[in-house]
Design a protein around this motif. Structure first.
Motif, PDB file in Angstrom:
ATOM      1  N   ALA A 273       0.824  -1.206   0.000  1.00 66.17           N
ATOM      2  CA  ALA A 273       0.000   0.000   0.000  1.00 66.17           C
ATOM      3  C   ALA A 273       0.859   1.256   0.000  1.00 66.17           C
ATOM      4  CB  ALA A 273      -0.934  -0.008   1.211  1.00 66.17           C
ATOM      5  N   ARG A 274       1.922   1.246   0.791  1.00 66.35           N
ATOM      6  CA  ARG A 274       2.803   2.406   0.839  1.00 66.35           C
ATOM      7  C   ARG A 274       3.461   2.655  -0.519  1.00 66.35           C
ATOM      8  NH1 ARG A 274       5.784   0.979   5.038  1.00 66.35           N
ATOM      9  NH2 ARG A 274       4.570   2.172   6.567  1.00 66.35           N
ATOM     10  N   GLN A 275       3.914   1.581  -1.176  1.00 61.94           N
ATOM     11  CA  GLN A 275       4.559   1.740  -2.478  1.00 61.94           C
ATOM     12  C   GLN A 275       3.570   2.231  -3.533  1.00 61.94           C
ATOM     13  OE1 GLN A 275       7.822   1.311  -0.778  1.00 61.94           O
ATOM     14  NE2 GLN A 275       8.008   1.352  -2.988  1.00 61.94           N
ATOM     15  N   ILE A 276       2.368   1.702  -3.501  1.00 64.57           N
ATOM     16  CA  ILE A 276       1.361   2.063  -4.505  1.00 64.57           C
ATOM     17  C   ILE A 276       1.027   3.553  -4.433  1.00 64.57           C
ATOM     18  CG2 ILE A 276      -1.096   1.786  -5.079  1.00 64.57           C
ATOM     19  CD1 ILE A 276      -0.704  -1.221  -4.345  1.00 64.57           C
ATOM     20  N   PHE A 277       0.897   4.089  -3.219  1.00 65.34           N
ATOM     21  CA  PHE A 277       0.410   5.468  -3.082  1.00 65.34           C
ATOM     22  C   PHE A 277       1.496   6.511  -2.840  1.00 65.34           C
ATOM     23  CE2 PHE A 277      -3.452   3.033  -2.362  1.00 65.34           C
ATOM     24  CZ  PHE A 277      -4.348   3.733  -3.158  1.00 65.34           C
ATOM     25  N   LEU A 278       2.639   6.093  -2.319  1.00 66.59           N
ATOM     26  CA  LEU A 278       3.649   7.089  -1.965  1.00 66.59           C
ATOM     27  C   LEU A 278       4.886   7.041  -2.848  1.00 66.59           C
ATOM     28  CD1 LEU A 278       3.471   6.996   1.944  1.00 66.59           C
ATOM     29  CD2 LEU A 278       2.103   8.328   0.322  1.00 66.59           C
TER      30      LEU A 278
ATOM     31  N   ARG B 285       3.130   4.354 -10.564  1.00 63.94           N
ATOM     32  CA  ARG B 285       2.215   4.678 -11.662  1.00 63.94           C
ATOM     33  C   ARG B 285       2.810   4.334 -13.022  1.00 63.94           C
ATOM     34  NH1 ARG B 285      -1.941   8.689  -9.924  1.00 63.94           N
ATOM     35  NH2 ARG B 285      -1.632   9.019  -7.696  1.00 63.94           N
ATOM     36  N   THR B 286       4.133   4.196 -13.073  1.00 65.23           N
ATOM     37  CA  THR B 286       4.778   3.721 -14.295  1.00 65.23           C
ATOM     38  C   THR B 286       4.816   2.200 -14.321  1.00 65.23           C
ATOM     39  OG1 THR B 286       6.148   5.701 -14.429  1.00 65.23           O
ATOM     40  CG2 THR B 286       6.899   3.785 -15.660  1.00 65.23           C
ATOM     41  N   LEU B 287       5.141   1.611 -13.182  1.00 62.24           N
ATOM     42  CA  LEU B 287       5.209   0.152 -13.092  1.00 62.24           C
ATOM     43  C   LEU B 287       3.853  -0.473 -13.386  1.00 62.24           C
ATOM     44  CD1 LEU B 287       6.693  -2.484 -12.301  1.00 62.24           C
ATOM     45  CD2 LEU B 287       6.047  -2.003  -9.931  1.00 62.24           C
ATOM     46  N   PHE B 288       2.803   0.025 -12.752  1.00 64.00           N
ATOM     47  CA  PHE B 288       1.450  -0.495 -12.973  1.00 64.00           C
ATOM     48  C   PHE B 288       0.762   0.412 -13.994  1.00 64.00           C
ATOM     49  CE2 PHE B 288       2.477  -1.807  -8.600  1.00 64.00           C
ATOM     50  CZ  PHE B 288       2.330  -3.178  -8.729  1.00 64.00           C
ATOM     51  N   THR B 289       0.694  -0.044 -15.236  1.00 61.08           N
ATOM     52  CA  THR B 289       0.216   0.833 -16.302  1.00 61.08           C
ATOM     53  C   THR B 289      -1.275   1.125 -16.201  1.00 61.08           C
ATOM     54  OG1 THR B 289      -0.041  -1.078 -17.765  1.00 61.08           O
ATOM     55  CG2 THR B 289       2.043   0.117 -17.876  1.00 61.08           C
ATOM     56  N   ARG B 290      -2.010   0.321 -15.457  1.00 62.60           N
ATOM     57  CA  ARG B 290      -3.426   0.604 -15.184  1.00 62.60           C
ATOM     58  C   ARG B 290      -3.571   0.840 -13.685  1.00 62.60           C
ATOM     59  NH1 ARG B 290      -6.594  -3.698 -19.243  1.00 62.60           N
ATOM     60  NH2 ARG B 290      -5.428  -3.115 -21.123  1.00 62.60           N
ATOM     61  N   TRP B 291      -2.802   1.779 -13.197  1.00 62.47           N
ATOM     62  CA  TRP B 291      -2.729   2.049 -11.763  1.00 62.47           C
ATOM     63  C   TRP B 291      -4.098   2.334 -11.169  1.00 62.47           C
ATOM     64  CZ3 TRP B 291      -3.808   6.188  -8.540  1.00 62.47           C
ATOM     65  CH2 TRP B 291      -3.206   6.190  -7.282  1.00 62.47           C
TER      66      TRP B 291
ATOM     67  N   ASP C 172     -12.116  -8.408  -1.371  1.00 57.51           N
ATOM     68  CA  ASP C 172     -11.085  -9.369  -1.019  1.00 57.51           C
ATOM     69  C   ASP C 172     -10.114  -9.513  -2.185  1.00 57.51           C
ATOM     70  OD1 ASP C 172      -9.803 -11.073   0.653  1.00 57.51           O
ATOM     71  OD2 ASP C 172     -11.484 -12.462   0.908  1.00 57.51           O
ATOM     72  N   LYS C 173      -8.904  -9.973  -1.870  1.00 59.42           N
ATOM     73  CA  LYS C 173      -7.901 -10.187  -2.913  1.00 59.42           C
ATOM     74  C   LYS C 173      -7.960 -11.652  -3.297  1.00 59.42           C
ATOM     75  CE  LYS C 173      -3.094  -9.128  -4.067  1.00 59.42           C
ATOM     76  NZ  LYS C 173      -3.454  -8.119  -5.067  1.00 59.42           N
ATOM     77  N   THR C 174      -8.549 -11.968  -4.434  1.00 57.77           N
ATOM     78  CA  THR C 174      -8.742 -13.350  -4.851  1.00 57.77           C
ATOM     79  C   THR C 174      -8.023 -13.646  -6.166  1.00 57.77           C
ATOM     80  OG1 THR C 174     -10.850 -12.695  -5.878  1.00 57.77           O
ATOM     81  CG2 THR C 174     -10.934 -13.606  -3.620  1.00 57.77           C
ATOM     82  N   HIS C 175      -8.411 -12.964  -7.213  1.00 62.07           N
ATOM     83  CA  HIS C 175      -7.796 -13.176  -8.517  1.00 62.07           C
ATOM     84  C   HIS C 175      -8.086 -11.951  -9.387  1.00 62.07           C
ATOM     85  CE1 HIS C 175     -11.984 -14.453  -9.066  1.00 62.07           C
ATOM     86  NE2 HIS C 175     -11.842 -14.078 -10.324  1.00 62.07           N
ATOM     87  N   GLY C 176      -7.367 -11.841 -10.480  1.00 61.60           N
ATOM     88  CA  GLY C 176      -7.572 -10.709 -11.379  1.00 61.60           C
ATOM     89  C   GLY C 176      -6.429 -10.601 -12.370  1.00 61.60           C
ATOM     90  N   ARG C 177      -6.201  -9.380 -12.852  1.00 59.02           N
ATOM     91  CA  ARG C 177      -5.145  -9.143 -13.834  1.00 59.02           C
ATOM     92  C   ARG C 177      -4.287  -7.967 -13.380  1.00 59.02           C
ATOM     93  NH1 ARG C 177      -5.784 -12.585 -17.750  1.00 59.02           N
ATOM     94  NH2 ARG C 177      -3.819 -11.890 -18.667  1.00 59.02           N
ATOM     95  N   LYS C 178      -3.042  -7.992 -13.814  1.00 62.69           N
ATOM     96  CA  LYS C 178      -2.124  -6.895 -13.574  1.00 62.69           C
ATOM     97  C   LYS C 178      -1.374  -6.603 -14.869  1.00 62.69           C
ATOM     98  CE  LYS C 178      -2.269  -5.823  -9.078  1.00 62.69           C
ATOM     99  NZ  LYS C 178      -3.563  -6.419  -8.776  1.00 62.69           N
ATOM    100  N   HIS C 179      -1.370  -5.333 -15.265  1.00 66.59           N
ATOM    101  CA  HIS C 179      -0.613  -4.879 -16.428  1.00 66.59           C
ATOM    102  C   HIS C 179       0.550  -4.028 -15.924  1.00 66.59           C
ATOM    103  CE1 HIS C 179      -4.497  -5.960 -18.202  1.00 66.59           C
ATOM    104  NE2 HIS C 179      -3.847  -6.110 -19.346  1.00 66.59           N
TER     105      HIS C 179
END
Length: 282
Positions: free
Chosen positions: A149-154, A159-165, A215-222
């Motif tokens: 969470a800290r890395q995602i927001f701070l 925002r470059t690593l996760f292209t669909r941030w 909940d964190k179950t499944h999904g996609r990451k770009h």
């Protein structure tokens, strides 16, 4: 976290219109959503009782039947329903420590080979990882331990690593953190993390105020990595037996896909660490 139950109930009430739940709405409304008396009628409880729920004056215990009726009245999904029960019945105050990662779990991470995989614990703290996950996400490069969470927001680099941030990462991270807060409302480390994120990110503040839970179950990451370019993963999360607050998260790519070919390049690069464990409370 003050009146988390009332805030959650009001947020779920605000998203519904009378026609959504089979009611006829009369007259203009000062605020969007159902009125308290409408929720009380749908749940089969008195208006006074429902008002006391929203005000946090719920008494020593709330029955399963009442909470179930309120959940149905507010059209909660299963994750939201569990969150409602957590908020209405807070556990005895305690500060749960992050569990130690068993050697067998580390062996599972390494056995996944070319699939990036890591262990996610309380407060979205990353506790262990395999080499390709470290090469992809840089866990070992963060002093004091990697908190997702800290890395995602701070960290602006997220925002470059996760292209669909915005679509895939930010809202889901906050919704998952909300679940943690509902299960552990008196955790001072979690309270401090939420305060830090709220102070440092207007995006976090807005998403936190929405009271969404997932909940964190499944999904996609770009993702976009400087050594490989664009990567498209599916991910699966598995709860560890005996450790309900700990997940193994694995990223997978279709065999023969461009992502599978590119992720193989990462395994050939000098990795910052073969496997590690995050330090600190997170």
């Amino acid at each position: 976290m003050d009146n988390a139950l009332g805030d959650f109930l009001r947020s779920r009430r605000a998203r519904l219109r009378p026609q959504d739940v089979g009611l006829v709405g009369y007259g203009p409304r000062r605020v969007p959503g159902l009125r308290r008396e409408e929720v009380a009628r749908l749940a089969g409880v008195s208006v006074d009782y429902y008002v006391r729920l929203e005000q946090g004056r719920r008494g020593p215990a709330v029955s399963d039947s009442v909470l179930g009726a309120v959940a149905r009245a507010l059209a909660l999904d299963e994750v939201e329903r569990r969150h409602l029960f957590d908020l209405a019945r807070p556990p005895a105050p305690r500060t749960p420590a992050q569990p130690a990662v068993r050697p067998g779990v580390r062996s599972v991470l390494d056995a996944l080979g070319g699939a990036p995989a890591f262990v996610l614990g309380r407060r979205m703290q990353v506790l262990a990882w395999n080499a390709v996950a470290d090469a992809l996400l840089g866990f070992s490069a963060v002093p004091g331990g990697y908190n997702a969470a800290r890395q995602i927001f701070l960290d602006p680099a997220a925002r470059t690593l996760f292209t669909r941030w915005e679509e895939e990462v930010a809202a889901d991270a906050v919704a998952f953190l909300r679940l943690d807060a509902g299960r552990h409302p008196d955790d001072p480390w979690l309270t401090a993390l939420i305060a830090e994120l709220s102070a440092g990110s207007s995006d976090f503040r807005a998403l936190w105020a929405a009271h969404r839970v997932k909940d964190k179950t499944h999904g996609r990451k770009h993702l976009w990595h400087p050594a490989t370019g664009a990567l498209d993963f599916a991910y699966e999360s598995l709860t560890l037996p005996g450790d309900p607050d700990v997940l193994i998260v694995a990223y997978t790519a279709e065999p023969g896909s461009r992502t599978a070919q590119r992720i193989a390049l990462l395994t050939e690069l000098p990795a910052p660490a073969m496997a590690g464990a995050g330090a600190g409370p997170g």
